[in-house]
Enzyme design. Structure first.
Site, PDB file in Angstrom:
ATOM      1  N   SER A 147       9.992  -0.570   4.288  1.00 55.35           N
ATOM      2  CA  SER A 147      11.007   0.471   4.437  1.00 55.35           C
ATOM      3  C   SER A 147      12.093   0.231   3.405  1.00 55.35           C
ATOM      4  O   SER A 147      12.306  -0.909   2.959  1.00 55.35           O
ATOM      5  CB  SER A 147      11.608   0.421   5.848  1.00 55.35           C
ATOM      6  OG  SER A 147      12.783   1.221   5.940  1.00 55.35           O
ATOM      7  N   TYR A 160      15.681  -4.742  12.790  1.00 52.53           N
ATOM      8  CA  TYR A 160      14.671  -3.902  12.135  1.00 52.53           C
ATOM      9  C   TYR A 160      14.639  -4.155  10.627  1.00 52.53           C
ATOM     10  O   TYR A 160      13.566  -4.362  10.050  1.00 52.53           O
ATOM     11  CB  TYR A 160      14.962  -2.422  12.400  1.00 52.53           C
ATOM     12  CG  TYR A 160      14.047  -1.490  11.634  1.00 52.53           C
ATOM     13  CD1 TYR A 160      12.717  -1.335  12.009  1.00 52.53           C
ATOM     14  CD2 TYR A 160      14.509  -0.776  10.524  1.00 52.53           C
ATOM     15  CE1 TYR A 160      11.869  -0.490  11.301  1.00 52.53           C
ATOM     16  CE2 TYR A 160      13.674   0.063   9.813  1.00 52.53           C
ATOM     17  CZ  TYR A 160      12.353   0.203  10.213  1.00 52.53           C
ATOM     18  OH  TYR A 160      11.519   1.034   9.500  1.00 52.53           O
TER      19      TYR A 160
END
Length: 253
Positions: A147, A160
């Site tokens: 990501s 995360y």
């Protein structure tokens, strides 16, 4: 430079929705046989039905990537039914932001279990197939979904983003082991993509931020990311994108 994927066998985790589902359909359109892995068997069955209706070859394997035995059983089935994988799109993941001071340890652990441990279970089970395939045909691909959060800073997303930084850095290091064996390793780092990943978020501040950016810019679609995966896998064997960052044009960070 892109080539078709005729004759290749692709495994996609997190295949029941979003990026995984779109990528399975796209790779099948390019000629690959696909095995889709996720927990939701009904969605996998629907996906396989769509692929086969359009002339593709696909199998559905219901498995949880956090269970190493289930992942190994999935790898064994791919070997038995499709002859082994030469393309692995390691895509299963979850995003559960929350302020650290709230000590939502169950959310921390779930992200670590899926985004890191699950990723490694899949790599461990399928890398032997990738290495054998590369020996036979000169190239195989391991593409890990990371990501933009691996690089950038987002408030309340510390765990995360940490898991995604692991994915990107591990992928770069893994190239030193697998590159000499003709297995290309790539970390795909998308920005904002319209998937159900956001529907799992429970933190109010994160939801408010996501709602705001959803209205202010056009997000990527799962099909955009699927196209990037197909491009990476279709490049000549000499070409390896170590890392590919795919951003909405209007997303600045």
């Amino acid at each position: 430079m892109s080539l078709s994927l005729d004759g290749r066998v692709a495994v996609i985790t997190g295949g029941s929705s979003g990026i995984g589902s779109a990528t399975a359909e796209h790779l099948a359109e390019l000629g690959a046989s696909v095995a889709v892995i996720a927990r939701r068997a009904d969605r996998l069955d629907d996906l396989v039905a769509r692929i086969t209706k359009n002339g593709g070859t696909a199998i559905a394997i219901a498995a949880d990537v956090t269970d190493p035995d289930a992942v190994q059983a999935a790898a064994d089935r791919v070997e038995a039914e499709l002859g082994g994988a030469d393309l692995l799109f390691n895509n299963a993941g979850v995003m559960l932001p929350a302020p650290i001071e709230e000590r939502t340890t169950e959310l921390w652990q779930r992200q670590i279990d899926i985004n890191i441990s699950g990723l490694m279970h899949v790599i461990g089970a399928f890398v032997p197939q990738l290495v054998r395939a590369a020996e036979e045909r000169g190239v195989a691909d391991l593409i890990n979904t990371s990501s933009i959060a691996a690089q950038n800073i987002f408030q309340n997303f510390a765990v995360y983003t940490g898991t995604k930084a692991y994915v990107s850095h591990m992928s770069r290091n893994l190239r030193t082991e697998l590159g000499p064996k003709n297995v290309r390793v790539s970390a795909l780092e998308p920005g904002l993509v319209r998937t159900e990943l956001q529907s799992h978020v429970t933190d109010d501040a994160a939801l408010e931020w996501l709602d705001g950016v959803r209205e202010s810019l056009e997000w990527l679609t799962p099909e955009d990311v699927a196209g990037a995966v197909g491009h990476l896998a279709g490049l000549p064997a000499r070409v390896n994108f170590q890392q590919l960052t795919l951003m909405p044009t209007g997303q600045l960070g």
